[in-house]
Enzyme design. Structure first.
Site, PDB file in Angstrom:
ATOM      1  N   GLY A   1       3.890   7.851   3.262  1.00  0.00           N
ATOM      2  CA  GLY A   1       4.779   7.049   2.610  1.00  0.00           C
ATOM      3  C   GLY A   1       4.248   5.649   2.386  1.00  0.00           C
TER       4      GLY A   1
ATOM      5  N   GLY B   1       0.412   5.499   1.452  1.00  0.00           N
ATOM      6  CA  GLY B   1      -0.315   6.606   1.783  1.00  0.00           C
ATOM      7  C   GLY B   1       0.172   8.025   1.732  1.00  0.00           C
TER       8      GLY B   1
ATOM      9  N   LYS C   1       4.916   0.538   7.849  1.00  0.00           N
ATOM     10  CA  LYS C   1       4.561   1.929   7.342  1.00  0.00           C
ATOM     11  C   LYS C   1       5.764   2.553   7.352  1.00  0.00           C
ATOM     12  CE  LYS C   1       0.950   5.310   7.851  1.00  0.00           C
ATOM     13  NZ  LYS C   1      -0.372   5.750   8.732  1.00  0.00           N
TER      14      LYS C   1
ATOM     15  N   GLY D   1       0.606  -1.153   0.005  1.00  0.00           N
ATOM     16  CA  GLY D   1      -0.217  -0.073   0.181  1.00  0.00           C
ATOM     17  C   GLY D   1       1.009   1.217   0.147  1.00  0.00           C
TER      18      GLY D   1
ATOM     19  N   ASP E   1     -12.117   8.336   9.860  1.00  0.00           N
ATOM     20  CA  ASP E   1     -12.155   7.885   8.627  1.00  0.00           C
ATOM     21  C   ASP E   1     -12.520   6.386   8.469  1.00  0.00           C
ATOM     22  OD1 ASP E   1     -11.560   8.004   5.839  1.00  0.00           O
ATOM     23  OD2 ASP E   1      -9.286   7.746   6.208  1.00  0.00           O
TER      24      ASP E   1
END
Length: 324
Positions: free
Chosen positions: A39, A36, A56, A34, A160
Site C-alpha cells: 500500500g 510499498g 501506511k 511513499g 532489510d
C-alpha cells in the site's frame, strides 16, 4: 516463504485493531510520501491532537486472501519493540465502515483498508548518506547500532537494512530503524528464507543459499551502509546475485574452508568461481579514512558470519570511544 509462515490463528488483527478502533477520518492527509508492496504511505495530521503522523495504508483484496501475514508479523514485532532508535507504531486505524467478521476475531473477515499509524520522521538516510560530515556519520552509526542491538537482544532480525529504511528527524539528530516488513523473530536452529535484504546490502551467506542464519546478516548490511557513508557511493552495487558475489569476493577475498569453515556445504558454493584477485583487500580502498572507522567496517564485513562483530561489540569499538 518457506519456513516463514506464522501458524494459523497465531496472529489476529483484532488484537491490534479491536472493534471500536479509531477510523482514518481522524487524520487529515497532507501528501503521499511513499509506496510499498502492500500500500501507500501518507504524511498526515491528527485532527484532534495536531500531531503529524505517517499513515501506511494496507489494501485488502476484498477479503479473498485475507490480511497479509507479513504485515501482521510487522505489527506484532513493532508492538513488542520499544526503543528510541526504532520507529514507533502508535496505533492501527481503519477505514469507515470496516467490520469484523463473525466472531469478531478472524482477520480474514476484515473489509476495507487498514492503516498503520507511525510517528512522523522528516526524511530517510538516503538524503544524507553521500554528504554527511565525519561527526554526523559517527552519530548516525551509533544510533543505528543501538537500535539494531535492541532488536537482536530481543531475538529479532531486521533483514532489510538500507538507507531508505533508516529515518531521520529532529533536525537531523535522531535516527530510527524502520520498515519491519521483512523482520522476524529468530532462533539459533531456525530455518528461514534467504530471499531477503536488498541486493547491495545482502551478505554472502544468503547469496550462497544459507537458510540457517542469525544476527550477522544485519551486521553485514550495517557495514555496507558505513562504507557507503565514507565512500559516498555504494560499496557493492551488483546488478545480479552472481555479480553481487563477484564484487564482494573482489574486495573481501574468495571464501574457502580455511577462512570460512563449512562454506563449501552451502547450496550454491559449487556454482561460484574464484575471482581475481582472491586476496582480501577491503582496507586498501579506505586508506584515506579514519583508521578506527576502517577497523570497524573490516570487522563488519568478514565473509564468515560467525566471525563478524556483534552490534554490542561494535558499540564498544575504539571508533565510538575516540573523539573526533
Amino acid at each position: 516463504m518457506d519456513g516463514e509462515e506464522a501458524p494459523p490463528g497465531a496472529l489476529n488483527l483484532a488484537d491490534y485493531a479491536p472493534a471500536g478502533a479509531r477510523t482514518v477520518d481522524c487524520f487529515r492527509r497532507i501528501r503521499k510520501i511513499g509506496e510499498g508492496t502492500y500500500g501507500e504511505v501518507f504524511e498526515a495530521m491528527d485532527i484532534i491532537t495536531g500531531e503529524r503522523a505517517a499513515l501506511k495504508k494496507i489494501k485488502l483484496d476484498d477479503g479473498k486472501e485475507g490480511f497479509p501475514r507479513q504485515i501482521l508479523r510487522e505489527i506484532k514485532l513493532l508492538k513488542k519493540l520499544d526503543h528510541e532508535n526504532i520507529i514507533r507504531l502508535k496505533e492501527i486505524v481503519v477505514s469507515p465502515g470496516t467490520a469484523h467478521g463473525a466472531g469478531g476475531s478472524d482477520d480474514y473477515m476484515y473489509r476495507g483498508d487498514i492503516y498503520m499509524v507511525f510517528e512522523y520522521m522528516d526524511h530517510d538516510l538516503k538524503k544524507v548518506l553521500h554528504h554527511s560530515t565525519p561527526s554526523q556519520v559517527k552519530y548516525y552509526m551509533e544510533q543505528l547500532l543501538k537500535g539494531l542491538h535492541y532488536c537482536h537482544v530481543n531475538n529479532v532480525l531486521h533483514r532489510d537494512i538500507k538507507g531508505a529504511n533508516l529515518l531521520i528527524s529532529g533536525g537531523g539528530k535522531l535516527l530510527k530503524l524502520a520498515d519491519f516488513g521483512l523482520a522476524r523473530p529468530f532462533t539459533r536452529d531456525g530455518s528461514f528464507t534467504n530471499h531477503v535484504i536488498t541486493l547491495w546490502y545482502r551478505p554472502p551467506e544468503l547469496l550462497l543459499g544459507a537458510t540457517n542464519y542469525a544476527e550477522a546478516v544485519d551486521i553485514w548490511s550495517v557495514g555496507c551502509i558505513f562504507a557507503e557513508f565514507l565512500l559516498r557511493k555504494p560499496l557493492f552495487p551488483g546488478r545480479t546475485e552472481q555479480e553481487q558475489l563477484s564484487k564482494i569476493f573482489e574486495l573481501c577475498g574468495f571464501p574457502n574452508e580455511e577462512n570460512w569453515p563449512g562454506v563449501s556445504k552451502l547450496p550454491l558454493y559449487k556454482t561460484i568461481r574464484p575471482t581475481t584477485p582472491t586476496k582480501r583487500r577491503l582496507r586498501d580502498i579506505f586508506h584515506n579514512f579514519d583508521s578506527h572507522a576502517v577497523d570497524l567496517i573490516d570487522r563488519m564485513l568478514i565473509l564468515n558470519p560467525t566471525e563478524r562483530i556483534s552490534a554490542h561489540d561494535a558499540l564498544c569499538a575504539a571508533y565510538f570511544i575516540t573523539k573526533m
